[in-house]
Motif scaffolding. Structure first.
Motif, PDB file in Angstrom:
ATOM      1  N   VAL A  43      -3.780   5.278  -2.805  1.00  0.00           N
ATOM      2  CA  VAL A  43      -2.315   4.995  -2.074  1.00  0.00           C
ATOM      3  C   VAL A  43      -2.169   5.648  -0.975  1.00  0.00           C
ATOM      4  CG1 VAL A  43      -1.329   4.643  -4.672  1.00  0.00           C
ATOM      5  CG2 VAL A  43      -1.236   6.864  -3.494  1.00  0.00           C
ATOM      6  N   SER A  44      -1.224   5.177  -0.117  1.00  0.00           N
ATOM      7  CA  SER A  44      -1.019   5.643   1.242  1.00  0.00           C
ATOM      8  C   SER A  44       0.521   6.170   0.970  1.00  0.00           C
ATOM      9  CB  SER A  44      -0.761   4.458   2.143  1.00  0.00           C
ATOM     10  OG  SER A  44      -0.343   4.965   3.275  1.00  0.00           O
TER      11      SER A  44
ATOM     12  N   PRO B 201       4.711   3.552  -0.861  1.00  0.00           N
ATOM     13  CA  PRO B 201       5.611   3.292  -2.050  1.00  0.00           C
ATOM     14  C   PRO B 201       6.898   2.876  -1.531  1.00  0.00           C
ATOM     15  CG  PRO B 201       5.429   5.529  -1.165  1.00  0.00           C
ATOM     16  CD  PRO B 201       4.439   4.664  -0.511  1.00  0.00           C
TER      17      PRO B 201
ATOM     18  N   PHE C 273       4.012   3.638  -8.081  1.00  0.00           N
ATOM     19  CA  PHE C 273       4.056   4.775  -7.307  1.00  0.00           C
ATOM     20  C   PHE C 273       5.255   4.802  -6.427  1.00  0.00           C
ATOM     21  CE2 PHE C 273       2.617   6.578  -3.240  1.00  0.00           C
ATOM     22  CZ  PHE C 273       2.384   7.800  -3.729  1.00  0.00           C
TER      23      PHE C 273
ATOM     24  N   ARG D  18       0.585  -0.695  -8.480  1.00  0.00           N
ATOM     25  CA  ARG D  18      -1.034  -0.842  -8.440  1.00  0.00           C
ATOM     26  C   ARG D  18      -1.502  -1.178  -9.609  1.00  0.00           C
ATOM     27  NH1 ARG D  18      -2.038  -0.702  -3.360  1.00  0.00           N
ATOM     28  NH2 ARG D  18      -3.968   0.020  -3.406  1.00  0.00           N
TER      29      ARG D  18
ATOM     30  N   THR E 272      -7.027   4.248  -8.251  1.00  0.00           N
ATOM     31  CA  THR E 272      -6.541   3.440  -7.173  1.00  0.00           C
ATOM     32  C   THR E 272      -6.171   4.597  -6.065  1.00  0.00           C
ATOM     33  OG1 THR E 272      -4.732   2.130  -6.362  1.00  0.00           O
ATOM     34  CG2 THR E 272      -4.038   3.709  -7.890  1.00  0.00           C
TER      35      THR E 272
ATOM     36  N   THR F 206       5.297   1.020  -4.778  1.00  0.00           N
ATOM     37  CA  THR F 206       4.314   0.173  -5.007  1.00  0.00           C
ATOM     38  C   THR F 206       3.949  -0.145  -6.595  1.00  0.00           C
ATOM     39  OG1 THR F 206       2.286  -0.309  -4.270  1.00  0.00           O
ATOM     40  CG2 THR F 206       2.466   1.864  -4.447  1.00  0.00           C
TER      41      THR F 206
ATOM     42  N   THR G 121       0.795  -1.271  -0.064  1.00  0.00           N
ATOM     43  CA  THR G 121       0.036  -0.177   0.020  1.00  0.00           C
ATOM     44  C   THR G 121       0.980   1.322   0.106  1.00  0.00           C
ATOM     45  OG1 THR G 121      -0.255   0.069   2.435  1.00  0.00           O
ATOM     46  CG2 THR G 121      -1.969  -1.172   1.210  1.00  0.00           C
TER      47      THR G 121
ATOM     48  N   GLU H 229      -3.600   9.820   2.475  1.00  0.00           N
ATOM     49  CA  GLU H 229      -4.197   9.145   1.496  1.00  0.00           C
ATOM     50  C   GLU H 229      -4.182  10.009   0.099  1.00  0.00           C
ATOM     51  OE1 GLU H 229      -7.604   5.871   0.976  1.00  0.00           O
ATOM     52  OE2 GLU H 229      -8.516   7.659   0.566  1.00  0.00           O
TER      53      GLU H 229
END
Length: 160
Positions: free
Chosen positions: A87-88, A50, A156, A54, A85, A52, A48, A140
């Protein structure tokens, strides 16, 4: 014999350099080695935060549940595809979103578009097409991709 071997080696090196130059992958404004690795072996970066990879489920734009309309008007809206998507972002900083295929990248955080600080692209680099740098806050972020080409996923990463 040494002369023949040196000439053969020089020929091989020249052929390799010409082949690499012909791919168009050397024309990016920054190194995309980490992104290339993620896009080539997505399971290695399937997290979740980077770096990452997706996956994107691309659907017709009219059926996509995008949080905001694409920032750029599409040339062919009737045939457009879209994927989204979340991403965190572990800490504030400069991040990169990289696509392996053609597509428009919107990054949204706090209900607003985050404008890219820079972008780079190449049309003739296998597995890499476009990368944008965008400054994000911790929390987020939403990344939405639109265009007419299916994009299987994105990388990411945090700017080194």
């Amino acid at each position: 014999m040494k002369l023949v071997t040196a000439a053969a080696l020089a020929g091989l090196l020249a052929t390799g350099a010409a082949h690499a130059a012909g791919t168009g992958c050397g024309g990016f404004a920054w190194s995309l080695d980490a992104e290339r690795a993620l896009l080539a072996a997505p399971e290695a970066g399937d997290t979740t935060a980077p770096p990452t990879f997706r996956r994107l489920a691309m659907t017709p734009l009219a059926q996509a549940a995008l949080p905001m309309p694409p920032e750029r008007a599409l040339r062919e809206p009737g045939s457009a595809l879209a994927g989204v998507t979340r991403v965190s972002v572990p800490e504030a900083g400069l991040y990169r979103v990289t696509l392996p295929a053609e597509g428009w990248i919107d990054v949204i955080q706090g209900g607003a578009y985050r404008r890219p600080e820079a972008f780079t692209g190449a049309k003739d680099c296998p597995g890499l097409r476009k990368s944008v740098r965008v400054r994000l806050d911790a929390g987020e972020a939403v990344i939405q991709i639109t265009g007419t080409t299916p994009v299987p996923g994105l990388a990411f990463t945090r700017e080194p």
